[in-house]
Design a protein around this motif. Structure first.
Motif, PDB file in Angstrom:
ATOM      1  N   THR A 167       1.652  -1.213   9.974  1.00  0.00           N
ATOM      2  CA  THR A 167       0.099  -1.734   9.551  1.00  0.00           C
ATOM      3  C   THR A 167      -0.949  -0.753  10.140  1.00  0.00           C
ATOM      4  O   THR A 167      -1.906  -0.611   9.767  1.00  0.00           O
ATOM      5  N   THR A 168      -0.452   0.123  11.382  1.00  0.00           N
ATOM      6  CA  THR A 168      -1.454   1.071  11.826  1.00  0.00           C
ATOM      7  C   THR A 168      -1.594   2.198  10.799  1.00  0.00           C
ATOM      8  O   THR A 168      -2.719   2.483  10.757  1.00  0.00           O
ATOM      9  N   SER A 169      -0.382   2.666  10.674  1.00  0.00           N
ATOM     10  CA  SER A 169      -0.532   4.008   9.643  1.00  0.00           C
ATOM     11  C   SER A 169      -0.476   3.852   8.258  1.00  0.00           C
ATOM     12  O   SER A 169      -0.679   4.567   7.455  1.00  0.00           O
ATOM     13  N   GLY A 170       0.040   2.664   7.899  1.00  0.00           N
ATOM     14  CA  GLY A 170       0.304   2.476   6.354  1.00  0.00           C
ATOM     15  C   GLY A 170       1.721   2.944   5.899  1.00  0.00           C
ATOM     16  O   GLY A 170       1.769   2.923   4.627  1.00  0.00           O
ATOM     17  N   ARG A 171       2.266   3.649   6.783  1.00  0.00           N
ATOM     18  CA  ARG A 171       3.677   4.532   6.497  1.00  0.00           C
ATOM     19  C   ARG A 171       4.888   3.310   6.178  1.00  0.00           C
ATOM     20  O   ARG A 171       4.884   2.417   6.791  1.00  0.00           O
ATOM     21  N   LEU A 172       5.660   3.424   5.173  1.00  0.00           N
ATOM     22  CA  LEU A 172       6.960   2.874   4.930  1.00  0.00           C
ATOM     23  C   LEU A 172       8.141   3.260   6.161  1.00  0.00           C
ATOM     24  O   LEU A 172       8.163   4.590   6.330  1.00  0.00           O
ATOM     25  N   LEU A 173       8.579   2.423   6.991  1.00  0.00           N
ATOM     26  CA  LEU A 173       9.548   2.947   8.019  1.00  0.00           C
ATOM     27  C   LEU A 173      10.826   2.237   7.397  1.00  0.00           C
ATOM     28  O   LEU A 173      11.150   0.911   7.153  1.00  0.00           O
ATOM     29  N   ASP A 174      12.091   3.218   7.167  1.00  0.00           N
ATOM     30  CA  ASP A 174      13.217   2.812   7.141  1.00  0.00           C
ATOM     31  C   ASP A 174      14.083   2.096   8.415  1.00  0.00           C
ATOM     32  O   ASP A 174      13.274   2.265   9.424  1.00  0.00           O
ATOM     33  N   LYS A 175      15.126   1.808   8.395  1.00  0.00           N
ATOM     34  CA  LYS A 175      15.874   1.155   9.602  1.00  0.00           C
ATOM     35  C   LYS A 175      15.807   2.151  10.753  1.00  0.00           C
ATOM     36  O   LYS A 175      15.397   1.803  11.812  1.00  0.00           O
TER      37      LYS A 175
END
Length: 67
Positions: free
Chosen positions: A44-52
Motif C-alpha cells: 500500500t505504500t508503493s502500490g507494487r504487487l508482491l509475490d510470495k
C-alpha cells in the motif's frame, strides 16, 4: 566456552544467540506467516504487487527482524 570450568562462562555459552540460527528462525516464521496469504499482495505504500518471495523479503528487511 561450553567446556569452561567457570559456571558463569558456561551460562554465557547457553544464553548466546547465534545470528545464523536467529535468521533461520525468522525465515521459518516469515514462511509460516505467508504460507496461507494470497499469492500476490499489494504494497500500500508503493502500490507494487508482491509475490510470495517479495513478501518474505519485505518482512525479513524490517528492522524488527534484524539480529
Amino acid at each position: 566456552m561450553s567446556q569452561s570450568s567457570n559456571p558463569e562462562i558456561r551460562k554465557l555459552d547457553r544464553d548466546y544467540v547465534n545470528p545464523t540460527n536467529t535468521r533461520a528462525v525468522i525465515r521459518r516464521a516469515v514462511q509460516d506467516a505467508i504460507r496461507d496469504s494470497p499469492r500476490v499482495l499489494i504494497n500500500t505504500t508503493s502500490g507494487r504487487l508482491l509475490d510470495k518471495s517479495e513478501q518474505a523479503s519485505s518482512f525479513e528487511s524490517l528492522p524488527s527482524s534484524k539480529s
